[in-house]
Design an enzyme around this catalytic site. Sequence first.
Site, mmCIF file in Angstrom:
data_model
loop_
_atom_site.group_PDB
_atom_site.id
_atom_site.type_symbol
_atom_site.label_atom_id
_atom_site.label_comp_id
_atom_site.label_asym_id
_atom_site.label_seq_id
_atom_site.Cartn_x
_atom_site.Cartn_y
_atom_site.Cartn_z
ATOM 1 N N HIS A 177 12.839 -2.846 1.739
ATOM 2 C CA HIS A 177 12.289 -1.542 2.145
ATOM 3 C C HIS A 177 13.176 -0.443 1.592
ATOM 4 O O HIS A 177 14.414 -0.568 1.607
ATOM 5 C CB HIS A 177 12.217 -1.413 3.668
ATOM 6 N N ILE A 178 12.552 0.615 1.149
ATOM 7 C CA ILE A 178 13.288 1.762 0.599
ATOM 8 C C ILE A 178 14.023 2.476 1.747
ATOM 9 O O ILE A 178 15.202 2.783 1.656
ATOM 10 C CB ILE A 178 12.308 2.708 -0.119
ATOM 11 N N SER A 179 13.271 2.724 2.827
ATOM 12 C CA SER A 179 13.860 3.329 4.023
ATOM 13 C C SER A 179 14.368 2.220 4.944
ATOM 14 O O SER A 179 14.137 1.036 4.670
ATOM 15 C CB SER A 179 12.803 4.170 4.746
ATOM 16 N N ARG A 211 5.160 10.958 -2.648
ATOM 17 C CA ARG A 211 4.929 10.616 -1.237
ATOM 18 C C ARG A 211 6.217 10.822 -0.432
ATOM 19 O O ARG A 211 7.223 10.159 -0.680
ATOM 20 C CB ARG A 211 4.516 9.146 -1.161
ATOM 21 N N ASN A 264 8.073 -5.709 -1.065
ATOM 22 C CA ASN A 264 8.005 -4.548 -0.188
ATOM 23 C C ASN A 264 6.549 -4.479 0.240
ATOM 24 O O ASN A 264 5.708 -3.928 -0.478
ATOM 25 C CB ASN A 264 8.437 -3.273 -0.904
ATOM 26 N N HIS A 271 4.202 -4.572 8.909
ATOM 27 C CA HIS A 271 4.139 -4.437 10.367
ATOM 28 C C HIS A 271 2.844 -4.974 10.962
ATOM 29 O O HIS A 271 2.637 -4.870 12.166
ATOM 30 C CB HIS A 271 4.324 -2.953 10.734
ATOM 31 N N PRO A 290 0.782 -1.223 0.000
ATOM 32 C CA PRO A 290 0.000 0.000 0.000
ATOM 33 C C PRO A 290 0.824 1.290 0.000
ATOM 34 O O PRO A 290 1.869 1.367 0.650
ATOM 35 C CB PRO A 290 -0.829 -0.097 1.290
ATOM 36 N N ASN A 291 0.307 2.229 -0.756
ATOM 37 C CA ASN A 291 0.852 3.591 -0.878
ATOM 38 C C ASN A 291 2.127 3.689 -1.708
ATOM 39 O O ASN A 291 2.599 4.791 -1.977
ATOM 40 C CB ASN A 291 1.079 4.230 0.519
ATOM 41 N N ALA A 329 3.262 -0.885 4.619
ATOM 42 C CA ALA A 329 2.702 -0.892 5.983
ATOM 43 C C ALA A 329 2.243 -2.279 6.417
ATOM 44 O O ALA A 329 2.255 -2.586 7.621
ATOM 45 C CB ALA A 329 1.551 0.100 6.058
ATOM 46 N N ARG A 348 13.151 4.469 12.213
ATOM 47 C CA ARG A 348 11.922 5.265 12.214
ATOM 48 C C ARG A 348 11.061 4.954 13.451
ATOM 49 O O ARG A 348 11.577 4.467 14.443
ATOM 50 C CB ARG A 348 11.191 5.036 10.884
ATOM 51 N N GLU A 360 12.782 -9.630 1.394
ATOM 52 C CA GLU A 360 12.004 -8.495 1.918
ATOM 53 C C GLU A 360 12.776 -7.225 1.605
ATOM 54 O O GLU A 360 13.983 -7.173 1.848
ATOM 55 C CB GLU A 360 11.837 -8.640 3.437
ATOM 56 N N TYR A 377 11.374 8.708 0.724
ATOM 57 C CA TYR A 377 11.270 7.685 -0.325
ATOM 58 C C TYR A 377 11.878 8.100 -1.666
ATOM 59 O O TYR A 377 11.893 7.297 -2.603
ATOM 60 C CB TYR A 377 9.797 7.289 -0.516
ATOM 61 N N ARG A 434 7.278 0.599 13.347
ATOM 62 C CA ARG A 434 7.879 0.006 12.126
ATOM 63 C C ARG A 434 9.001 -0.982 12.464
ATOM 64 O O ARG A 434 9.626 -1.543 11.577
ATOM 65 C CB ARG A 434 8.459 1.106 11.220
ATOM 66 N N ASP A 480 1.950 -15.798 6.449
ATOM 67 C CA ASP A 480 1.561 -17.198 6.210
ATOM 68 C C ASP A 480 1.693 -17.559 4.728
ATOM 69 O O ASP A 480 2.150 -18.656 4.399
ATOM 70 C CB ASP A 480 0.120 -17.442 6.671
#
Length: 146
Positions: A99-101, A17, A73, A79, A9-10, A76, A106, A97, A22, A110, A86
Amino acid sequence: MKVIVINGPNLNLLGTREPDIYGHETLADIAAGCQELGAANGLDVQFKQSNHEGEIVEWIQQAINSVDAIVINAAAYTHTSVAIHDALRAFSGYKVELHISNPHLRESFRHVSYVSPAVDAVVAGLGTAGYAHVIEMLPELLNDAG
Ligand code: DQA
């Protein structure tokens, strides 16, 4: 070899954003870069984004027995989502996995990832360039994984 890059999402809002976190690249820019690099490295790269948890679960299920690696990625949902955890556990191919950040730098909400215990590798904090780095490394990682 087939790879699916799944974005949560997002991430469709990348480019506008929170660019301080990001960056300025859009998801379309990242997708084009991954597909170009994938082709140069013998990988067929599918690139997807959804704001819906169930849709992400379905893509992971569809990858079972049809795809060699998943790069995810989960944004949200990283978390919160036991369902994505699963589904990833049910996929026996190679899993990264991404993540950009760096979520550990943070907010404390997170710092927990439901994705990490279900994957082979975690990449975080390299900015949007992290996607390309993972795609470049995947042929070797898939070979090493046998
Ligand atoms: C993110 C980090 C998450 O905490 C956040 O919810 C995102 C993006 C990242 O790529 O840095 O949406 O996964």
